[in-house]
Scaffold this motif. Structure first.
Motif, PDB file in Angstrom:
ATOM      1  N   ALA A   1       0.834  -1.204   0.000  1.00  0.00           N
ATOM      2  CA  ALA A   1       0.000   0.000   0.000  1.00  0.00           C
ATOM      3  C   ALA A   1       0.870   1.257   0.000  1.00  0.00           C
ATOM      4  N   LEU A   2       1.928   1.254   0.807  1.00  0.00           N
ATOM      5  CA  LEU A   2       2.819   2.411   0.859  1.00  0.00           C
ATOM      6  C   LEU A   2       3.507   2.639  -0.481  1.00  0.00           C
ATOM      7  N   GLU A   3       3.947   1.565  -1.129  1.00  0.00           N
ATOM      8  CA  GLU A   3       4.568   1.712  -2.441  1.00  0.00           C
ATOM      9  C   GLU A   3       3.586   2.313  -3.445  1.00  0.00           C
ATOM     10  N   ALA A   4       2.339   1.899  -3.362  1.00  0.00           N
ATOM     11  CA  ALA A   4       1.320   2.469  -4.252  1.00  0.00           C
ATOM     12  C   ALA A   4       1.144   3.958  -3.983  1.00  0.00           C
ATOM     13  N   LEU A   5       1.151   4.349  -2.704  1.00  0.00           N
ATOM     14  CA  LEU A   5       1.025   5.762  -2.344  1.00  0.00           C
ATOM     15  C   LEU A   5       2.211   6.568  -2.857  1.00  0.00           C
ATOM     16  N   LEU A   6       3.432   6.046  -2.667  1.00  0.00           N
ATOM     17  CA  LEU A   6       4.621   6.769  -3.104  1.00  0.00           C
ATOM     18  C   LEU A   6       4.646   6.930  -4.620  1.00  0.00           C
ATOM     19  N   SER A   7       4.237   5.900  -5.330  1.00  0.00           N
ATOM     20  CA  SER A   7       4.182   5.989  -6.794  1.00  0.00           C
ATOM     21  C   SER A   7       3.138   7.003  -7.233  1.00  0.00           C
ATOM     22  N   PHE A   8       2.014   7.033  -6.527  1.00  0.00           N
ATOM     23  CA  PHE A   8       0.953   7.961  -6.900  1.00  0.00           C
ATOM     24  C   PHE A   8       1.384   9.411  -6.701  1.00  0.00           C
ATOM     25  N   VAL A   9       1.918   9.761  -5.530  1.00  0.00           N
ATOM     26  CA  VAL A   9       2.274  11.172  -5.286  1.00  0.00           C
ATOM     27  C   VAL A   9       3.434  11.605  -6.181  1.00  0.00           C
ATOM     28  N   ASP A  10       4.303  10.663  -6.549  1.00  0.00           N
ATOM     29  CA  ASP A  10       5.384  10.993  -7.482  1.00  0.00           C
ATOM     30  C   ASP A  10       4.803  11.346  -8.844  1.00  0.00           C
ATOM     31  N   SER A  11       3.816  10.559  -9.297  1.00  0.00           N
ATOM     32  CA  SER A  11       3.210  10.797 -10.609  1.00  0.00           C
ATOM     33  C   SER A  11       2.308  12.028 -10.602  1.00  0.00           C
ATOM     34  N   ARG A  12       1.503  12.180  -9.553  1.00  0.00           N
ATOM     35  CA  ARG A  12       0.482  13.239  -9.528  1.00  0.00           C
ATOM     36  C   ARG A  12       1.049  14.595  -9.124  1.00  0.00           C
ATOM     37  N   PHE A  13       1.898  14.625  -8.107  1.00  0.00           N
ATOM     38  CA  PHE A  13       2.389  15.895  -7.567  1.00  0.00           C
ATOM     39  C   PHE A  13       3.887  16.112  -7.774  1.00  0.00           C
ATOM     40  N   GLN A  14       4.559  15.127  -8.380  1.00  0.00           N
ATOM     41  CA  GLN A  14       6.013  15.163  -8.527  1.00  0.00           C
ATOM     42  C   GLN A  14       6.710  15.254  -7.169  1.00  0.00           C
ATOM     43  N   TRP A  15       6.178  14.518  -6.192  1.00  0.00           N
ATOM     44  CA  TRP A  15       6.816  14.413  -4.877  1.00  0.00           C
ATOM     45  C   TRP A  15       7.634  13.123  -4.863  1.00  0.00           C
ATOM     46  N   ASP A  16       8.942  13.233  -4.933  1.00  0.00           N
ATOM     47  CA  ASP A  16       9.796  12.047  -4.900  1.00  0.00           C
ATOM     48  C   ASP A  16      10.141  11.748  -3.438  1.00  0.00           C
ATOM     49  N   VAL A  17       9.210  11.131  -2.741  1.00  0.00           N
ATOM     50  CA  VAL A  17       9.385  10.873  -1.311  1.00  0.00           C
ATOM     51  C   VAL A  17      10.453   9.808  -1.081  1.00  0.00           C
ATOM     52  N   ARG A  18      10.609   8.881  -2.006  1.00  0.00           N
ATOM     53  CA  ARG A  18      11.666   7.878  -1.869  1.00  0.00           C
ATOM     54  C   ARG A  18      13.036   8.560  -1.834  1.00  0.00           C
ATOM     55  N   ARG A  19      13.238   9.530  -2.706  1.00  0.00           N
ATOM     56  CA  ARG A  19      14.497  10.283  -2.714  1.00  0.00           C
ATOM     57  C   ARG A  19      14.659  11.065  -1.416  1.00  0.00           C
ATOM     58  N   ASP A  20      13.570  11.698  -0.966  1.00  0.00           N
ATOM     59  CA  ASP A  20      13.631  12.444   0.295  1.00  0.00           C
ATOM     60  C   ASP A  20      14.055  11.538   1.449  1.00  0.00           C
ATOM     61  N   ALA A  21      13.519  10.311   1.458  1.00  0.00           N
ATOM     62  CA  ALA A  21      13.849   9.370   2.527  1.00  0.00           C
ATOM     63  C   ALA A  21      15.322   8.979   2.470  1.00  0.00           C
ATOM     64  N   ARG A  22      15.848   8.777   1.243  1.00  0.00           N
ATOM     65  CA  ARG A  22      17.272   8.433   1.112  1.00  0.00           C
ATOM     66  C   ARG A  22      18.159   9.573   1.588  1.00  0.00           C
ATOM     67  N   PHE A  23      17.823  10.805   1.224  1.00  0.00           N
ATOM     68  CA  PHE A  23      18.610  11.959   1.650  1.00  0.00           C
ATOM     69  C   PHE A  23      18.584  12.100   3.171  1.00  0.00           C
ATOM     70  N   ALA A  24      17.391  11.911   3.769  1.00  0.00           N
ATOM     71  CA  ALA A  24      17.274  12.026   5.222  1.00  0.00           C
ATOM     72  C   ALA A  24      18.123  10.968   5.914  1.00  0.00           C
ATOM     73  N   GLU A  25      18.154   9.764   5.341  1.00  0.00           N
ATOM     74  CA  GLU A  25      18.961   8.688   5.927  1.00  0.00           C
ATOM     75  C   GLU A  25      20.452   9.004   5.815  1.00  0.00           C
ATOM     76  N   LEU A  26      20.875   9.545   4.664  1.00  0.00           N
ATOM     77  CA  LEU A  26      22.281   9.915   4.496  1.00  0.00           C
ATOM     78  C   LEU A  26      22.687  11.020   5.461  1.00  0.00           C
ATOM     79  N   GLU A  27      21.798  11.965   5.687  1.00  0.00           N
ATOM     80  CA  GLU A  27      22.104  13.038   6.631  1.00  0.00           C
ATOM     81  C   GLU A  27      22.255  12.493   8.041  1.00  0.00           C
ATOM     82  N   GLU A  28      21.407  11.553   8.411  1.00  0.00           N
ATOM     83  CA  GLU A  28      21.524  10.951   9.742  1.00  0.00           C
ATOM     84  C   GLU A  28      22.823  10.164   9.866  1.00  0.00           C
TER      85      GLU A  28
END
Length: 401
Positions: A362-389
């Protein structure tokens, strides 16, 4: 609409007589609205169940057309039920049922077929520009809204108004902007010339001062998202549950709801009140519930395959709801949705106990949807946040002597 569905609705469909409506008037039900013509008398073939009927005036000036403040009422229609409403031009709203002549109303109810050629048909079919019908959209947005939930939250009269609805948020002095719908697609109903918020605290004060407008109270579940830890909590508990809202979520479920589906029903009703009713307090309650669900990490252990899975499915349907400037203005001014989806995504990836497989899907479906609809690349945001930590915790992280 296939013949079988048409036959069922001819037999069981409800009727709304909406008498004396002015021409050139915005009128809608659920997820579709029209501009009325001079012969408009209401709608027929309405599927039994819950519906939201709404309307607003239209003013024409040199700069174009401006829609007035949206008002409406919630209905729970039984098979073959005939509801009679009449427009009150003095109040620019429908008469209260108690103000209408009972004998006249009953006569219209019995003889409703006299108005048949002046009734629009409920929008069951997809439009040319959208393969999903307005009725299907409405069903997707209201899967968990029961009549009990609607009765608990909405005013007893069932009336809803962008101007006069108030709630627990009405005393909050905030800096919310003014959001107005800049218009939805208007589609004429063919045949017989028929076509079928501002800050709440100031709004309530104006209503009471005027003494002419009924103040309509929305009874949302009280949730203090800023105080999410147990009473008497230790310092460690206060820190933990200020970040992880799981204690508060469990307490809210225990104190206010029979089961988690009722919480999801309130989430949906709040969203409908905002998106379609243009009641800004609905957006405030929706925000609170989205915050609560996206930030309850620990609760995923026991509610992941039920509450959280269904929440994500609902959120996707809400975010893909029909276009609305009113909604998009709010999202762009206060983009908490992206931030909360990021928190939920990181919570799912950092878990000690694995989350249920259906929740990951379900989460993967949500992430794919917001990336397509709003151009929100949340997967990338999560990777950047992890690298910063990782950088903060690594060899060159700052140290305290």
């Amino acid at each position: 609409m296939d013949q079988q569905t048409a036959n069922i609705l001819l037999e069981l469909g409800a009727v709304l007589l909406f008498l004396d409506a002015p021409a050139n008037f915005n009128f809608g039900i659920d997820c579709f609205s029209w501009r009325t013509g001079p012969n408009f008398k209401g709608l027929k073939l309405i599927p039994p169940g819950q519906h939201f009927v709404y309307y607003s005036s239209v003013a024409t000036a040199a700069g174009g057309e401006t829609a007035g403040i949206r008002s409406g009422f919630w209905l729970d229609l039984k098979p073959r039920q005939v509801v009679v409403k009449r427009w009150n031009p003095a109040m620019e709203d429908v008469f209260d049922d108690a103000e209408m002549d009972a004998e006249d109303t009953e006569r219209h109810r019995i003889n409703f077929r006299d108005f048949d050629r002046f009734l629009g048909v409920y929008p069951l079919l997809p439009t040319d520009s959208d393969p999903v019908s307005p009725y299907e959209k409405w069903l997707r947005l209201t899967t968990h809204i029961t009549l009990a939930i609607a009765k608990r939250i909405l005013p007893k009269s069932g009336k809803i108004s962008a101007m006069s609805c108030v709630s627990r948020f009405s005393d909050v002095d905030d800096a919310r902007g003014e959001f107005r719908s800049r218009g939805r697609d208007q589609t004429e109903i063919s045949g017989a010339d028929t076509a079928a918020s501002t800050g709440s605290s100031s709004r309530q004060h104006q209503n009471e001062e005027a003494g002419k407008v009924e103040v309509l109270r929305l009874e949302f579940t009280p949730i203090d998202i800023k105080r999410s830890f147990p009473s008497g909590a230790s310092g460690a508990e206060r820190t933990k549950y200020s970040i992880d809202k799981s204690y508060l979520l469990r307490k809210v479920l225990k104190d206010h709801f029979k089961d988690y589906k009722e919480l999801l029903g309130e989430l949906q009703l709040s969203f409908v009140l905002f998106l379609i009713g243009e009641v800004y307090d609905g957006y405030e309650q929706w925000k609170v519930l989205v915050h609560l669900l996206c930030q309850s990490d620990e609760a995923i252990d026991d509610l992941g395959s039920t509450l959280f899975y269904e929440f994500i499915e609902i959120l996707i349907k809400q975010l893909e709801a029909h276009p609305s400037d009113f909604f998009m203005d709010a999202l762009s001014s206060d983009n908490f949705v992206r931030a909360n989806i990021l928190l939920l995504t990181r919570s799912m990836s950092d878990r000690t106990n694995p989350a249920p497989g259906n929740l990951h899907e379900a989460l993967e479906a949500l992430l794919s949807f917001v990336d397509s609809r709003f151009q929100w690349d949340v997967r990338r945001d999560a990777r950047f946040a992890e690298l910063e930590e990782d950088a903060d915790d690594g060899e060159y992280a700052p140290t305290i002597a």
